[in-house]
Structure formats: structure tokens, C-alpha cells
Write a protein that holds these residues in place. Structure first.
Motif, PDB file in Angstrom:
ATOM      1  N   GLY A  10      27.825  20.441  26.641  1.00  0.00           N
ATOM      2  CA  GLY A  10      28.699  19.285  26.463  1.00  0.00           C
ATOM      3  C   GLY A  10      30.133  19.539  26.874  1.00  0.00           C
ATOM      4  N   ASN A  11      31.004  19.546  25.875  1.00  0.00           N
ATOM      5  CA  ASN A  11      32.443  19.594  26.123  1.00  0.00           C
ATOM      6  C   ASN A  11      32.897  20.893  26.822  1.00  0.00           C
ATOM      7  N   GLY A  12      32.449  22.017  26.328  1.00  0.00           N
ATOM      8  CA  GLY A  12      32.764  23.282  26.997  1.00  0.00           C
ATOM      9  C   GLY A  12      34.117  23.870  26.662  1.00  0.00           C
ATOM     10  N   SER A  13      34.659  23.570  25.452  1.00  0.00           N
ATOM     11  CA  SER A  13      35.970  24.151  25.134  1.00  0.00           C
ATOM     12  C   SER A  13      35.871  25.664  24.926  1.00  0.00           C
ATOM     13  N   ASN A  14      34.743  26.145  24.428  1.00  0.00           N
ATOM     14  CA  ASN A  14      34.577  27.606  24.317  1.00  0.00           C
ATOM     15  C   ASN A  14      34.458  28.247  25.688  1.00  0.00           C
ATOM     16  N   PHE A  15      33.740  27.601  26.579  1.00  0.00           N
ATOM     17  CA  PHE A  15      33.646  28.077  27.964  1.00  0.00           C
ATOM     18  C   PHE A  15      35.048  28.223  28.551  1.00  0.00           C
ATOM     19  N   GLN A  16      35.874  27.188  28.348  1.00  0.00           N
ATOM     20  CA  GLN A  16      37.250  27.199  28.861  1.00  0.00           C
ATOM     21  C   GLN A  16      38.051  28.352  28.247  1.00  0.00           C
ATOM     22  N   ALA A  17      37.893  28.544  26.931  1.00  0.00           N
ATOM     23  CA  ALA A  17      38.651  29.614  26.254  1.00  0.00           C
ATOM     24  C   ALA A  17      38.260  30.983  26.810  1.00  0.00           C
ATOM     25  N   ILE A  18      36.961  31.156  27.090  1.00  0.00           N
ATOM     26  CA  ILE A  18      36.493  32.437  27.637  1.00  0.00           C
ATOM     27  C   ILE A  18      37.070  32.618  29.049  1.00  0.00           C
ATOM     28  N   ALA A  19      37.042  31.545  29.845  1.00  0.00           N
ATOM     29  CA  ALA A  19      37.574  31.624  31.217  1.00  0.00           C
ATOM     30  C   ALA A  19      39.074  31.940  31.191  1.00  0.00           C
ATOM     31  N   GLU A  20      39.799  31.353  30.235  1.00  0.00           N
ATOM     32  CA  GLU A  20      41.245  31.622  30.146  1.00  0.00           C
ATOM     33  C   GLU A  20      41.514  33.062  29.723  1.00  0.00           C
ATOM     34  N   ALA A  21      40.667  33.585  28.844  1.00  0.00           N
ATOM     35  CA  ALA A  21      40.830  34.992  28.426  1.00  0.00           C
ATOM     36  C   ALA A  21      40.608  35.919  29.628  1.00  0.00           C
ATOM     37  N   VAL A  22      39.668  35.550  30.491  1.00  0.00           N
ATOM     38  CA  VAL A  22      39.439  36.353  31.706  1.00  0.00           C
ATOM     39  C   VAL A  22      40.679  36.278  32.597  1.00  0.00           C
ATOM     40  N   GLU A  23      41.172  35.050  32.789  1.00  0.00           N
ATOM     41  CA  GLU A  23      42.345  34.869  33.671  1.00  0.00           C
ATOM     42  C   GLU A  23      43.553  35.640  33.169  1.00  0.00           C
ATOM     43  N   LYS A  24      43.719  35.676  31.837  1.00  0.00           N
ATOM     44  CA  LYS A  24      44.881  36.369  31.257  1.00  0.00           C
ATOM     45  C   LYS A  24      44.695  37.875  31.201  1.00  0.00           C
ATOM     46  N   GLY A  25      43.519  38.360  31.611  1.00  0.00           N
ATOM     47  CA  GLY A  25      43.269  39.805  31.584  1.00  0.00           C
ATOM     48  C   GLY A  25      42.940  40.330  30.200  1.00  0.00           C
ATOM     49  N   LYS A  26      42.630  39.416  29.261  1.00  0.00           N
ATOM     50  CA  LYS A  26      42.278  39.866  27.906  1.00  0.00           C
ATOM     51  C   LYS A  26      40.797  40.187  27.822  1.00  0.00           C
ATOM     52  N   LEU A  27      40.017  39.583  28.695  1.00  0.00           N
ATOM     53  CA  LEU A  27      38.581  39.825  28.712  1.00  0.00           C
ATOM     54  C   LEU A  27      38.213  40.338  30.103  1.00  0.00           C
ATOM     55  N   HIS A  28      37.666  41.560  30.120  1.00  0.00           N
ATOM     56  CA  HIS A  28      37.339  42.188  31.399  1.00  0.00           C
ATOM     57  C   HIS A  28      35.896  41.882  31.748  1.00  0.00           C
ATOM     58  N   ALA A  29      35.692  40.669  32.197  1.00  0.00           N
ATOM     59  CA  ALA A  29      34.345  40.235  32.573  1.00  0.00           C
ATOM     60  C   ALA A  29      34.496  39.265  33.731  1.00  0.00           C
ATOM     61  N   SER A  30      33.392  39.043  34.413  1.00  0.00           N
ATOM     62  CA  SER A  30      33.437  38.074  35.493  1.00  0.00           C
ATOM     63  C   SER A  30      32.416  36.969  35.183  1.00  0.00           C
ATOM     64  N   ILE A  31      32.905  35.735  35.102  1.00  0.00           N
ATOM     65  CA  ILE A  31      32.002  34.610  34.800  1.00  0.00           C
ATOM     66  C   ILE A  31      31.350  34.193  36.111  1.00  0.00           C
ATOM     67  N   GLU A  32      30.086  34.538  36.240  1.00  0.00           N
ATOM     68  CA  GLU A  32      29.383  34.309  37.502  1.00  0.00           C
ATOM     69  C   GLU A  32      28.881  32.882  37.607  1.00  0.00           C
ATOM     70  N   LEU A  33      28.609  32.256  36.445  1.00  0.00           N
ATOM     71  CA  LEU A  33      27.871  31.008  36.487  1.00  0.00           C
ATOM     72  C   LEU A  33      28.002  30.251  35.168  1.00  0.00           C
ATOM     73  N   LEU A  34      28.089  28.921  35.280  1.00  0.00           N
ATOM     74  CA  LEU A  34      27.892  28.062  34.104  1.00  0.00           C
ATOM     75  C   LEU A  34      26.510  27.441  34.256  1.00  0.00           C
ATOM     76  N   ILE A  35      25.705  27.545  33.215  1.00  0.00           N
ATOM     77  CA  ILE A  35      24.390  26.898  33.203  1.00  0.00           C
ATOM     78  C   ILE A  35      24.492  25.706  32.258  1.00  0.00           C
ATOM     79  N   CYS A  36      24.109  24.530  32.725  1.00  0.00           N
ATOM     80  CA  CYS A  36      24.248  23.328  31.902  1.00  0.00           C
ATOM     81  C   CYS A  36      22.996  22.471  32.003  1.00  0.00           C
ATOM     82  N   ASP A  37      22.509  22.030  30.844  1.00  0.00           N
ATOM     83  CA  ASP A  37      21.286  21.217  30.802  1.00  0.00           C
ATOM     84  C   ASP A  37      21.580  19.719  30.754  1.00  0.00           C
ATOM     85  N   HIS A  38      22.854  19.341  31.002  1.00  0.00           N
ATOM     86  CA  HIS A  38      23.226  17.910  31.042  1.00  0.00           C
ATOM     87  C   HIS A  38      24.070  17.678  32.280  1.00  0.00           C
TER      88      HIS A  38
END
Ligand code: GRF
Length: 193
Positions: A10-38
């Protein structure tokens, strides 16, 4: 760097928060894909703005859960995804993905599990009359919000607060907690290799 996929419905605010943490260098991960069933969900718009690839599908176009999970698995494997992050994905994970990613699928749920699993967790907490609810991050198994707990945070409920008000407080906690737990887990997994 851990390659992760985020599943949302749905809304994806957690997805956004995770992506922002990656952008800010707080989370050292690479988001390869969003999977959505809607296919029309707002999380897809967010992914497009963030330049994150999306795989969206309608479960009703597939005869069985195994069939669409097989398709998801192909997408994940093509991108060498190592860890699955459920963030508001409103479906149970089935055997295809559980077998492919043992102990590498996590979920966030808006209650202190094992209290109030499943849908409408905040409403369930209000109706039960509790003064404290919260957030749980846990490993995913075949049950509904039943896997081993990784982290929990409490959120208080004041008299007269609405579902929306409580959910807003819960989401603030989620947006802070989830990226930190993902970072912690991916470091632990690196150490084990
Ligand atoms: C979150 O509150 C999460 O706990 C639950 O679903 C909600 C998703 O919100 N599993 P959003 O789509 O990330 O805004």
C-alpha cells in the motif's frame, strides 16, 4: 553490501524510510527491488521517484500462491537479492519463498507480538483496552505474525486516542527502528560468512 528487496502492498512509508536511511548512509544495503501485489499502490509511485525497480503483480492472475511466488523468486534471483524485508505486505509468505530464504525474511508489525497479530492490530489493541501497544520486528515463518521476535518497542495509548493517532505514533517508531534492525542483521550475517 547486502542486497535487499522490500515487499509492500500500500502506502509504503516504511519502504521510503528504509530508502532514505540508505541514501543518508545510515543503512549499508542496496534496495534492488520493490515487490508489490497491488499494481496501483502508492508505494510504486515512491519507488519510481527513488529510481528503485518494481515488480508488481495481481495474485488473481495466478492459479496458486506457488505460481506467483515462483515468479517473484525469479525476479529476486535475477537481482541476487539476499534478504527480504516485508513492510506492509498484506499476504502470508508461502513455501516457495520460505524455502529459498530461510531466516532471511523479516516483517514489521504494529503491536507487541504475540498480542494482536493479523489485520487491524491498533484497533484490536484499543478494543482490548490496553494502555501500551507497540512495534515488533520478527522473522517470518508460515504463520500469521508468528516467527521469532528480533526487536520490540512500546508505544503508549492514551484515553480517547483514535486508531489514526496511535498508528501515526507507531509509524514514527517503525521508521526509526526498521532501518536500524536491517543494518544490524545484515552486519551479523556478514560476520557469519
Ligand atoms: C505498518 O504499520 C506495518 O507495521 C504494517 O503495515 C504498515 C505499513 O505501512 N505491517 P506503510 O505501508 O509502510 O506506510
Amino acid at each position: 553490501m547486502k542486497k535487499i528487496a522490500i515487499f509492500a502492498s500500500g502506502n509504503g512509508s516504511n519502504f521510503q524510510a528504509i530508502a532514505e536511511a540508505v541514501e543518508k548512509g545510515k543503512l549499508h544495503a542496496s534496495i534492488e527491488l520493490l515487490i508489490c501485489d497491488h499494481p496501483g499502490a502508492y508505494c510504486i509511485d515512491r519507488a519510481e521517484k527513488l529510481n528503485i525497480p518494481v515488480f508488481s503483480f495481481s495474485p488473481k492472475d495466478f492459479p496458486l500462491k506457488e505460481d506467483y511466488e515462483q515468479q517473484i523468486l525469479q525476479e529476486l534471483q535475477a537481482k541476487e537479492v539476499e534478504m527480504i524485508i516485508l513492510a506492509g505486505y498484506m499476504r502470508l509468505i508461502g513455501s516457495v519463498l520460505l524455502r529459498a530464504y530461510p531466516n532471511h525474511i523479516i516483517n514489521i508489525h504494529p503491536s507487541l507480538l504475540p498480542a494482536f497479530p493479523g489485520k487491524n492490530a491498533v484497533l484490536q489493541a484499543i478494543e482490548a483496552g490496553v494502555e501500551v501497544t507497540g512495534v515488533t520486528v520478527h522473522y517470518v515463518d508460515e504463520g500469521m505474525d508468528t516467527g521469532p521476535i528480533i526487536a520490540q518497542r512500546a508505544v503508549s495509548i492514551h484515553k480517547g486516542e483514535s486508531v489514526e493517532e496511535i498508528h501515526r505514533k507507531i509509524q514514527q517508531v517503525e521508521h526509526n527502528l526498521y532501518p536500524r534492525i536491517i543494518e544490524q542483521l545484515s552486519n551479523e550475517q556478514e560476520e557469519k560468512v
